[in-house]
Design a protein around this motif. Structure first.
Motif, PDB file in Angstrom:
ATOM      1  N   LYS A 168       0.834  -1.207   0.000  1.00 20.21           N
ATOM      2  CA  LYS A 168       0.000   0.000   0.000  1.00 20.21           C
ATOM      3  C   LYS A 168       0.867   1.255   0.000  1.00 20.21           C
ATOM      4  O   LYS A 168       0.570   2.219  -0.715  1.00 20.21           O
TER       5      LYS A 168
ATOM      6  N   ASN B 281       2.408   1.485  -3.455  1.00 19.07           N
ATOM      7  CA  ASN B 281       1.397   1.908  -4.434  1.00 19.07           C
ATOM      8  C   ASN B 281       1.108   3.400  -4.330  1.00 19.07           C
ATOM      9  O   ASN B 281       0.982   4.095  -5.345  1.00 19.07           O
ATOM     10  N   ALA B 282       0.994   3.929  -3.107  1.00 22.24           N
ATOM     11  CA  ALA B 282       0.742   5.359  -2.917  1.00 22.24           C
ATOM     12  C   ALA B 282       1.904   6.174  -3.494  1.00 22.24           C
ATOM     13  O   ALA B 282       1.690   7.206  -4.143  1.00 22.24           O
TER      14      ALA B 282
ATOM     15  N   GLU C 197       1.789   5.932  -7.328  1.00 23.42           N
ATOM     16  CA  GLU C 197       0.665   6.725  -7.833  1.00 23.42           C
ATOM     17  C   GLU C 197       1.008   8.211  -7.845  1.00 23.42           C
ATOM     18  O   GLU C 197       0.589   8.951  -8.745  1.00 23.42           O
ATOM     19  N   SER C 198       1.782   8.669  -6.880  1.00 25.09           N
ATOM     20  CA  SER C 198       2.161  10.083  -6.809  1.00 25.09           C
ATOM     21  C   SER C 198       3.097  10.489  -7.943  1.00 25.09           C
ATOM     22  O   SER C 198       3.262  11.678  -8.221  1.00 25.09           O
TER      23      SER C 198
ATOM     24  N   LYS D  87       2.663   9.716 -11.087  1.00 20.27           N
ATOM     25  CA  LYS D  87       1.922   9.839 -12.350  1.00 20.27           C
ATOM     26  C   LYS D  87       1.622  11.275 -12.696  1.00 20.27           C
ATOM     27  O   LYS D  87       1.509  12.132 -11.893  1.00 20.27           O
TER      28      LYS D  87
END
Length: 178
Positions: free
Chosen positions: A168, A171-172, A175-176, A178
């Protein structure tokens, strides 16, 4: 595609934090990864006298450039007596003398691990508060307690709940970017 600098805040050749960083970046795809083994980066202890007499060593200047070329960083910090290692604090002191905001606009996944049950959370908290002073944006954090019980060199994080927490946080972080 982001350029990610990955390192452990430890100069130990057997660093559990380096093992955690190496495992973490092995899970990353589609980004350029530069993994540094800090045990190969000896730095003198910072002092104003050392700085005035000898200036900045090449490996320090190169490390600053590595940070500045990166869009993001994965850092895992060790803990000595509840605080970041003297080595890592020393590296930060030197880097901040070269350029105070050496981490400007750098997104950071900050981690910590230790053989103990607290997972170096003391060090993690200190560094989490410190890195933004140098321009970092801490996107996610993760602590792995009891490293030798919860990590296997081939399988990675073996405890399912901890593995999920780690994923998690990763993933965070991703994702940041992108």
């Amino acid at each position: 595609m982001a350029a990610i600098l990955a390192l452990a805040g430890s100069n130990s050749s057997t660093s559990v934090n380096y093992k955690l960083v190496k495992h973490t970046v092995s899970l990353v795809q589609g980004h350029e990864i530069q993994l540094l083994d800090m045990s190969r980066y000896p730095f003198p202890m910072f002092s104003e006298d050392e700085e005035k007499q000898n200036g900045y060593i090449n490996s320090l200047v190169e490390l600053k450039h590595d940070f500045q070329r990166a869009n993001a960083a994965v850092i895992s910090v060790s803990e000595h007596n509840g605080s970041p290692s003297a080595y890592f604090k020393n590296v930060l002191d030197w880097l901040s003398r070269l350029e105070r905001k050496f981490l400007q606009d750098t997104k950071v996944l900050l981690m910590a691990t230790s053989p103990g049950g607290r997972g170096a959370v003391g060090s993690l908290g200190i560094v989490e508060a410190l890195l933004p002073r140098f321009g970092a944006e801490i996107v996610a954090t993760f602590s792995l307690p009891s490293f030798h019980q919860n990590f296997d060199n081939e399988k990675g994080i073996v405890d399912e709940d901890l593995r999920d927490q780690h994923q998690k946080a990763l993933n965070a972080f991703l994702e940041s970017l992108k």
